[in-house]
Scaffold this active site. Structure first.
Site, PDB file in Angstrom:
ATOM      1  N   HIS A  92       0.822  -1.219   0.000  1.00  0.00           N
ATOM      2  CA  HIS A  92       0.000   0.000   0.000  1.00  0.00           C
ATOM      3  C   HIS A  92       0.860   1.275   0.000  1.00  0.00           C
ATOM      4  CE1 HIS A  92      -3.724  -2.288   0.676  1.00  0.00           C
ATOM      5  NE2 HIS A  92      -3.000  -3.018   1.507  1.00  0.00           N
ATOM      6  N   ASN A 166     -10.109  -3.185   2.179  1.00  0.00           N
ATOM      7  CA  ASN A 166      -9.783  -3.196   0.755  1.00  0.00           C
ATOM      8  C   ASN A 166     -11.058  -2.992  -0.056  1.00  0.00           C
ATOM      9  OD1 ASN A 166      -6.994  -3.720   1.075  1.00  0.00           O
ATOM     10  ND2 ASN A 166      -7.335  -5.934   1.160  1.00  0.00           N
TER      11      ASN A 166
END
Length: 744
Positions: A92, A166
């Site tokens: 990320h 997510n």
């Protein structure tokens, strides 16, 4: 002479082999696992490891139990993984963020939890959201095929609560101990640091082919979900199973959902690839543009809740992070909403330094024995220490809005100066523990009867039913996109073992899927299904999440112009779409003045173009309109770039509109196959065909009658075009083979 000869030989050797003194020096630090320097895996202190796939847990063998902190093998594996990168996030790394707020509509969730953030409708809770890709580095592109992080920090009055989610509701692995393995596999290959921002390589597909628990997640990652049109058009999921505790002391299992107001929409793969090069910051800019223009992104917040008594009532384990809870079995209850309404002031202190931890919960919210969650609770905290230091929660973006008081002291970058005693108990009763009755956090008194062991319980052994469920639930065009994605990815694997293994695995999901992909990539073409397709479906198609009311809010509409265009039409169209909170952008032969019909080119009164044909491509926009004007239409017809602009938009299934002479440009120069056009230039009757909306004229009478109501309307050009824009794309164009007839 001799030394010269030796030097020449050394230079030739180095050129041929790449061997230098420094390369030789490094050899003593290089370990080649292929030469088997040991029997197999060891810890850093040299002890052989018997099981690297399951975290030690307290389990009765039938059900997963709590992960045990004493498992030094798992902790070492995760700890070493967490500290591999500094200061960039291991995963990320590429992200964007914004500030907003959250509120619940009422107190109906109080039957599940006493957490005020979920039960008090009078509260407005500040939030910060960070969206991200997973695989690529900070410098990678936004529109790669990848899972998107959707992490939300709630600054509640009881402390910070983080949902570290997510845009996909499941994950590749069941047990957190496998997290280093999946990320090592998907990251660029270690020998050459390639590819960046892609899973299309040997190591990833080797891993998922040998780890069938990944099958369900792979289906999602190869679907359109992995190439979203915008962060604002993604769902968000908490992924893991958490728990809620109510005032009566009753526990419920829960999953968290974010559902976007604008619907769930994606790019096409060809479009995503092009945007990667044309504007690698596409999603970042999109988020900022929407907030700046007042089209604030909004999500509805939902919960799926299962009473503790029903934990074992399903054919899947509700603690398995590779499984969803199908909505027909466990409905999503919408209880609130979140709005993002403020961009960051400085990227690094906010977006880069924000730190999320799954272990950050508030009273009334707790954890389950989900094996992935148990490890994440350890890992995220450890990661933030590695990146930001032990005092990371004192950084402004991470600092709670409620008072903080404890006996933690010192460490790097300590900002607090705390007076007096720094331990408990102390003689003046400074900073005592807070009883549960006064808001102190307490854990649910869960009864455990177990044996300390490493294992996966029986329901955790089934890996294909929900992968099949997902595939069955897609529309025809979504299935076609998934086949193309798998074919693209596996075609980039040059090891036959890898792509042959995965095409075999696909046959456990669907016979026709496996057959199509295998033919495309040279895999193993199955002769019969490896398992029967049960035909079950559930609510996962993106089309199932369309807005209740059609909207064009924040959509980007390009108006393609050349000198000699109809100014009245352009001004009327821009005003109408602005009323629907869409943005319009003029694209001309040059940036700056483009001259309408009746004005002398170069000296008359010009109309300002935002970009020229080469400065922005159709990929940057949701739809295109070509207004009338005979000279303008002729000039467009003589521009190969303008023709490509429209053909590319057609190939990407985007709405296209044309008025007056603009129709002739579409029909004769662009030559869109299979499309019907308005034929009478003296009529304002509207023709809609495969997302192409045309009308012969758009005069003052048309404008007065054509108020922006988003629907198909044979008299309203704006309404009909807005309706096509609200649908996002015309997928029938692709399904009926029109797209494949156009070069773009």
């Amino acid at each position: 002479m001799m030394s010269s000869t030796v030097g020449t030989v050394k230079q030739a050797f180095t050129s041929l082999t790449g061997q230098t003194a420094k390369v030789s020096d490094l050899q003593r630090n290089i370990i080649d696992p292929a030469k088997k320097p040991t029997k197999g895996l060891t810890t850093d202190h040299g002890v052989h490891i018997a099981d690297t796939d399951n975290w030690l847990q307290a389990s009765n063998g039938a059900r997963p139990g709590p992960a045990l902190l004493e498992d030094q093998i798992a902790r070492e594996k995760i700890m070493r993984f967490d500290h591999e990168r500094i200061p960039e996030r291991v995963v990320h790394a590429r992200g964007a963020g914004a500030h907003g707020y959250f509120r619940v509509y009422d107190d109906k969730a109080s039957k599940y939890t006493y957490a005020p953030v979920l039960t008090d409708p009078s509260r407005v809770t500040p939030t910060f959201v960070r969206f991200s890709t997973v695989q690529g580095s900070r410098g990678s592109a936004d529109t790669v095929r990848d899972v998107r992080g959707f992490a939300t920090k709630f600054y509640t009055q009881e402390g910070n609560w983080d949902i570290v989610g997510n845009n996909i509701p499941v994950f590749f692995i069941q047990d957190a101990i496998k997290f280093p393995d999946i990320i090592h596999a998907v990251k660029p290959e270690p020998h050459n640091e390639v590819p960046q921002g892609q899973s299309a390589h040997n190591n990833f597909w080797d891993f998922v082919g040998l780890q069938p628990e990944s099958a369900h997640m792979v289906m999602w990652a190869m679907s359109d979900r992995a190439i979203p049109r915008s962060y604002r058009m993604m769902q968000g999921f908490g992924v893991n199973t958490f728990t809620l505790l109510n005032a009566a002391g009753e526990r419920h299992f829960v999953k968290f959902h974010w559902i976007p107001e604008l619907g769930v929409h994606s790019l096409m793969w060809d479009e995503a690839l092009k945007i990667n090069g044309q504007d690698p910051d596409f999603h970042r800019k999109d988020l900022e543009e929407a907030i700046t223009n007042g089209a604030y992104p909004k999500w509805f917040f939902g919960i799926q809740v299962i009473p503790e008594a029903r934990e074992n009532d399903f054919d899947f384990d509700i603690l398995d992070a590779t499984k969803i809870w199908p909505e027909e079995l466990v409905p999503v209850e919408i209880i609130g909403e979140m709005v993002l309404n403020r961009t960051v002031d400085e990227f690094f202190p906010e977006v880069e330094q924000v730190a999320f931890c799954t272990a950050h919960v508030v009273p009334g919210i707790g954890f389950s024995d989900d094996p992935l969650l148990q490890g994440r609770n350890f890992s995220y905290f450890d990661t933030q220490i590695s990146r930001l230091g032990v005092n990371f929660q004192q950084i402004p973006i991470n600092r709670p809005v409620c008072p903080v008081l404890n006996h933690h002291r010192d460490g790097k970058m300590q900002h607090r100066i705390t007076k007096d005693l720094n331990y408990w108990p102390n003689r003046r009763s400074i900073a005592p523990p807070v009883p549960a009755a006064e808001g102190g956090y307490v854990e649910y008194p869960q009864k455990i009867q177990a044996i300390k062991q490493r294992l996966r319980s029986a329901k955790f052994q089934e890996h294909f039913s929900q992968a099949q469920l997902f595939y069955n639930s897609l529309t025809d065009f979504e299935k076609a996109h998934l086949v193309s994605a798998l074919s693209f990815e596996l075609s980039h694997c040059d090891d036959p073992v890898v792509y042959q293994t995965y095409t075999k695995l696909l046959n456990n999901i669907d016979f026709n899927l496996a057959k199509q992909v295998a033919i495309n990539v040279g895999g193993v073409v199955p002769e019969k299904p490896a398992r029967e397709n049960q035909g079950r479906t559930t609510r996962v198609s993106q089309l199932a999440f369309a807005p209740k009311e059609p909207t064009i809010k924040s959509r980007r509409i390009a108006i393609l112009l050349a000198d000699g265009f109809n100014l009245g039409e352009v001004e009327a169209l821009r005003a109408a779409f602005k009323a629907g909170m869409a943005t319009t952008w003029v694209i001309g032969p040059r940036r700056g003045s483009v001259y309408p019909a009746g004005e002398q080119v170069g000296s008359g009164k010009g109309y300002s173009a935002d970009h020229h044909y080469e400065g922005q491509r159709s990929t940057m926009f949701d739809a295109i309109i070509i207004p009338g004007g005979s000279k303008h239409a002729q000039a467009l017809a003589e521009s190969g770039r303008a023709i490509h602009w429209v053909r590319e938009a057609f190939g990407h299934c985007k709405p296209i509109g044309a008025l007056g002479e603009g129709i002739a440009f579409l029909r004769e120069a662009v030559q869109l196959p299979g499309v019907q056009f308005a034929s009478n230039l003296n009529s304002n009757d509207v023709t809609s065909s495969y997302g192409v909306v045309t009308a012969g004229k758009y005069d003052l009478g048309s404008m007065v009658a054509d108020t922006l109501t988003i629907k198909q309307d044979d008299k309203g050009f704006v309404s009909s075009f807005a309706f096509e824009v609200s649908k996002h794309r015309c997928w029938e164009r692709e399904l009926d083979g029109l797209v494949s007839k156009v070069a773009f």
